[in-house]
Motif scaffolding. Sequence first.
Motif, PDB file in Angstrom:
ATOM      1  N   SER A 149      -5.411   3.991  -4.539  1.00 47.18           N
ATOM      2  CA  SER A 149      -6.876   4.109  -4.488  1.00 47.18           C
ATOM      3  C   SER A 149      -7.355   5.311  -3.681  1.00 47.18           C
ATOM      4  CB  SER A 149      -7.481   2.811  -3.941  1.00 47.18           C
ATOM      5  OG  SER A 149      -6.786   2.382  -2.790  1.00 47.18           O
ATOM      6  N   SER A 180      -7.499   8.123  -5.104  1.00 47.95           N
ATOM      7  CA  SER A 180      -7.912   9.068  -6.148  1.00 47.95           C
ATOM      8  C   SER A 180      -8.412   8.287  -7.360  1.00 47.95           C
ATOM      9  CB  SER A 180      -6.677   9.916  -6.518  1.00 47.95           C
ATOM     10  OG  SER A 180      -6.863  10.647  -7.702  1.00 47.95           O
ATOM     11  N   GLY A 181      -9.100   8.980  -8.255  1.00 46.02           N
ATOM     12  CA  GLY A 181      -9.370   8.520  -9.612  1.00 46.02           C
ATOM     13  C   GLY A 181      -9.937   7.115  -9.768  1.00 46.02           C
ATOM     14  N   ASN A 217      -4.701   2.335  -0.598  1.00 44.27           N
ATOM     15  CA  ASN A 217      -3.279   2.694  -0.649  1.00 44.27           C
ATOM     16  C   ASN A 217      -3.153   3.931  -1.541  1.00 44.27           C
ATOM     17  OD1 ASN A 217      -1.032   2.120  -3.062  1.00 44.27           O
ATOM     18  ND2 ASN A 217      -0.160   2.127  -1.009  1.00 44.27           N
ATOM     19  N   ASP A 236       4.793   3.188  -0.472  1.00 44.11           N
ATOM     20  CA  ASP A 236       5.235   3.821  -1.721  1.00 44.11           C
ATOM     21  C   ASP A 236       5.487   2.676  -2.702  1.00 44.11           C
ATOM     22  OD1 ASP A 236       6.715   4.821  -3.837  1.00 44.11           O
ATOM     23  OD2 ASP A 236       7.828   6.249  -2.585  1.00 44.11           O
ATOM     24  N   SER A 291       6.905   2.392  -5.334  1.00 38.42           N
ATOM     25  CA  SER A 291       8.213   2.271  -5.990  1.00 38.42           C
ATOM     26  C   SER A 291       9.196   1.531  -5.086  1.00 38.42           C
ATOM     27  CB  SER A 291       8.764   3.651  -6.356  1.00 38.42           C
ATOM     28  OG  SER A 291       9.089   4.382  -5.188  1.00 38.42           O
ATOM     29  N   ASN A 319      -3.214  -0.828  -9.509  1.00 35.91           N
ATOM     30  CA  ASN A 319      -3.731   0.363 -10.183  1.00 35.91           C
ATOM     31  C   ASN A 319      -2.798   1.571 -10.094  1.00 35.91           C
ATOM     32  OD1 ASN A 319      -6.084   2.298 -11.057  1.00 35.91           O
ATOM     33  ND2 ASN A 319      -5.370   3.077  -9.075  1.00 35.91           N
ATOM     34  N   ILE A 378       1.771   6.481 -12.621  1.00 37.68           N
ATOM     35  CA  ILE A 378       2.124   7.875 -12.873  1.00 37.68           C
ATOM     36  C   ILE A 378       2.470   8.038 -14.358  1.00 37.68           C
ATOM     37  CG2 ILE A 378       2.924   8.354 -10.522  1.00 37.68           C
ATOM     38  CD1 ILE A 378       5.830   8.079 -11.651  1.00 37.68           C
ATOM     39  N   ILE A 435       6.736   2.055 -10.522  1.00 36.09           N
ATOM     40  CA  ILE A 435       5.371   2.199  -9.984  1.00 36.09           C
ATOM     41  C   ILE A 435       4.354   1.518 -10.899  1.00 36.09           C
ATOM     42  CG2 ILE A 435       3.563   3.882  -9.403  1.00 36.09           C
ATOM     43  CD1 ILE A 435       5.981   5.794  -8.659  1.00 36.09           C
ATOM     44  N   LYS A 473       3.161  -0.007 -19.701  1.00 37.79           N
ATOM     45  CA  LYS A 473       1.809  -0.546 -19.899  1.00 37.79           C
ATOM     46  C   LYS A 473       1.825  -1.756 -20.837  1.00 37.79           C
ATOM     47  CE  LYS A 473      -0.282   2.330 -17.134  1.00 37.79           C
ATOM     48  NZ  LYS A 473      -0.829   1.846 -15.854  1.00 37.79           N
ATOM     49  N   GLY A 506      -9.132   3.981 -22.035  1.00 41.54           N
ATOM     50  CA  GLY A 506      -8.732   5.170 -22.782  1.00 41.54           C
ATOM     51  C   GLY A 506      -8.701   6.349 -21.819  1.00 41.54           C
ATOM     52  N   TRP A 507      -9.026   7.544 -22.323  1.00 45.54           N
ATOM     53  CA  TRP A 507      -8.991   8.731 -21.447  1.00 45.54           C
ATOM     54  C   TRP A 507     -10.069   8.656 -20.357  1.00 45.54           C
ATOM     55  CZ3 TRP A 507      -4.676  11.098 -21.961  1.00 45.54           C
ATOM     56  CH2 TRP A 507      -4.132  11.463 -23.192  1.00 45.54           C
ATOM     57  N   VAL A 508      -9.639   8.833 -19.119  1.00 45.39           N
ATOM     58  CA  VAL A 508     -10.545   8.944 -17.964  1.00 45.39           C
ATOM     59  C   VAL A 508     -10.183  10.285 -17.309  1.00 45.39           C
ATOM     60  CG1 VAL A 508     -11.351   7.832 -15.841  1.00 45.39           C
ATOM     61  CG2 VAL A 508     -10.296   6.445 -17.657  1.00 45.39           C
ATOM     62  N   LEU A 557      -4.519  12.576 -13.167  1.00 46.47           N
ATOM     63  CA  LEU A 557      -3.424  12.194 -14.070  1.00 46.47           C
ATOM     64  C   LEU A 557      -3.630  12.783 -15.466  1.00 46.47           C
ATOM     65  CD1 LEU A 557      -1.736   8.732 -14.178  1.00 46.47           C
ATOM     66  CD2 LEU A 557      -2.716   9.561 -16.299  1.00 46.47           C
TER      67      LEU A 557
HETATM   68  P1  NAD Z   1      -4.618   9.378 -10.351  1.00 43.07           P
HETATM   69  O1  NAD Z   1      -3.438  10.278 -10.471  1.00 43.07           O
HETATM   70  O2  NAD Z   1      -5.975   9.945 -10.173  1.00 43.07           O
HETATM   71  O3  NAD Z   1      -4.404   8.316  -9.196  1.00 43.07           O
HETATM   72  C1  NAD Z   1      -3.175   7.656  -9.050  1.00 43.07           C
HETATM   73  C2  NAD Z   1      -3.163   7.013  -7.692  1.00 43.07           C
HETATM   74  O4  NAD Z   1      -1.889   6.376  -7.534  1.00 43.07           O
HETATM   75  C3  NAD Z   1      -3.301   8.003  -6.540  1.00 43.07           C
HETATM   76  O5  NAD Z   1      -4.040   7.399  -5.496  1.00 43.07           O
HETATM   77  C4  NAD Z   1      -1.864   8.232  -6.111  1.00 43.07           C
HETATM   78  O6  NAD Z   1      -1.737   8.652  -4.747  1.00 43.07           O
HETATM   79  C5  NAD Z   1      -1.305   6.844  -6.312  1.00 43.07           C
HETATM   80  N1  NAD Z   1       0.151   6.810  -6.429  1.00 43.07           N
HETATM   81  C6  NAD Z   1       0.950   7.506  -7.260  1.00 43.07           C
HETATM   82  N2  NAD Z   1       2.236   7.190  -7.024  1.00 43.07           N
HETATM   83  C7  NAD Z   1       2.229   6.277  -6.022  1.00 43.07           C
HETATM   84  C8  NAD Z   1       3.245   5.575  -5.333  1.00 43.07           C
HETATM   85  N3  NAD Z   1       4.543   5.748  -5.595  1.00 43.07           N
HETATM   86  N4  NAD Z   1       2.872   4.718  -4.352  1.00 43.07           N
HETATM   87  C9  NAD Z   1       1.564   4.540  -4.036  1.00 43.07           C
HETATM   88  N5  NAD Z   1       0.564   5.172  -4.662  1.00 43.07           N
HETATM   89  C10 NAD Z   1       0.902   6.036  -5.638  1.00 43.07           C
HETATM   90  O7  NAD Z   1      -4.533   8.462 -11.669  1.00 43.07           O
HETATM   91  P2  NAD Z   1      -5.632   7.586 -12.434  1.00 43.07           P
HETATM   92  O8  NAD Z   1      -5.904   8.277 -13.712  1.00 43.07           O
HETATM   93  O9  NAD Z   1      -6.745   7.198 -11.540  1.00 43.07           O
HETATM   94  O10 NAD Z   1      -4.750   6.306 -12.812  1.00 43.07           O
HETATM   95  C11 NAD Z   1      -4.881   5.062 -12.184  1.00 43.07           C
HETATM   96  C12 NAD Z   1      -4.304   3.998 -13.103  1.00 43.07           C
HETATM   97  O11 NAD Z   1      -5.026   3.942 -14.315  1.00 43.07           O
HETATM   98  C13 NAD Z   1      -2.845   4.254 -13.489  1.00 43.07           C
HETATM   99  O12 NAD Z   1      -2.146   3.033 -13.548  1.00 43.07           O
HETATM  100  C14 NAD Z   1      -2.974   4.845 -14.873  1.00 43.07           C
HETATM  101  O13 NAD Z   1      -1.814   4.654 -15.641  1.00 43.07           O
HETATM  102  C15 NAD Z   1      -4.153   4.067 -15.407  1.00 43.07           C
HETATM  103  N6  NAD Z   1      -4.836   4.704 -16.523  1.00 43.07           N
HETATM  104  C16 NAD Z   1      -5.368   5.954 -16.412  1.00 43.07           C
HETATM  105  C17 NAD Z   1      -6.009   6.516 -17.502  1.00 43.07           C
HETATM  106  C18 NAD Z   1      -6.639   7.864 -17.465  1.00 43.07           C
HETATM  107  O14 NAD Z   1      -7.068   8.349 -18.520  1.00 43.07           O
HETATM  108  N7  NAD Z   1      -6.764   8.515 -16.328  1.00 43.07           N
HETATM  109  C19 NAD Z   1      -6.093   5.805 -18.698  1.00 43.07           C
HETATM  110  C20 NAD Z   1      -5.524   4.546 -18.771  1.00 43.07           C
HETATM  111  C21 NAD Z   1      -4.905   4.011 -17.672  1.00 43.07           C
END
Ligand code: NAD
Length: 256
Positions: A12, A14-15, A34, A59, A61, A86, A89, A109, A155, A182-184, A188
């Motif tokens: 949390s 980011s994103g 986290n 972490d 993982s 949430n 990667i 992860i 997923k 979908g796409w956000v 990532l």
């Molecule tokens: P992001 O890269 O913006 O954020 C990912 C977050 O996970 C970050 O806070 C990062 O520090 C953390 N992270 C990564 N590896 C980690 C680890 N080993 N331990 C702890 N924290 C870790 O990505 P996002 O786009 O916000 O994605 C968040 C979730 O939403 C993911 O599960 C992703 O698969 C899912 N998702 C994203 C999208 C998209 O379009 N962005 C679409 C569908 C699903």
Amino acid sequence: MLKGKCALVTGSTSGIGLGIAQSLARQGASIVLNGFGDVEGPKAQVAALGVKVGYHGADMSKPADIADMMGYAEREFGGVDILVNNAGIQHVAPVEDFPVEKWDAIIAINLSSAFHTTRLAIPSMRRKNWGRIINLASTHGLVASAQKSAYVASKHGIVGFTKAVALETATSGITVNAICPGWVLTPLVQKQIDDRAAREGIPVEKARVDLLAEKQPSLQFVTPEQLGELAVFLVSPAADNVRGAAWNVDGGWAAQ
Ligand code: NAD
């Protein structure tokens, strides 16, 4: 609505995770953040909403780190009432070239971490007879794309895990659901846009439009705020009987 509840949102900093943490904080929940990278910025953003904020750098993982984080939430916040799995990667490559260590990291992860947080959160949720678990899956939990074998497997796996735990808790006050965006436009996805622009020798803006046009009929990115508001609904009493759902918010992607 959520005063007195503690929400732990993995990944949390980011994103999407940060967006969901902010939406839950607006409803009064204390938040455990986290993730990696800048921590002070996200902490300040959530604290500005007037709630107690903590952080643990587990972490995701590493099962031992996860256990430590859950212990921290128990000690400092009286346990996790709302668990948002949430952290995630991505890595894009054909299966025959897929680096083995990337496969292992994605499964750990994106999928196994949710098993560990969930198994450790459920006992205290059962004692309170209330809990909410929200797993961030993806449209890739419902349909596949080429070159994303590990991500799609993780997923689809988390959607199945969501259903299994929803059944195990079906007669309790604990609900378990998945959100399938979908796409956000987060870091990532920005990386995939940048890679596409470089690979095809096109401007980043064109790569962004092409990425949407290929999969997402609305031609608009889903926003972290929209996902945050869905999370707020899923933790509300109106969602008491939403159980084991895989709720897509994807601009029509999976309808095709
Ligand atoms: P992001 O890269 O913006 O954020 C990912 C977050 O996970 C970050 O806070 C990062 O520090 C953390 N992270 C990564 N590896 C980690 C680890 N080993 N331990 C702890 N924290 C870790 O990505 P996002 O786009 O916000 O994605 C968040 C979730 O939403 C993911 O599960 C992703 O698969 C899912 N998702 C994203 C999208 C998209 O379009 N962005 C679409 C569908 C699903």
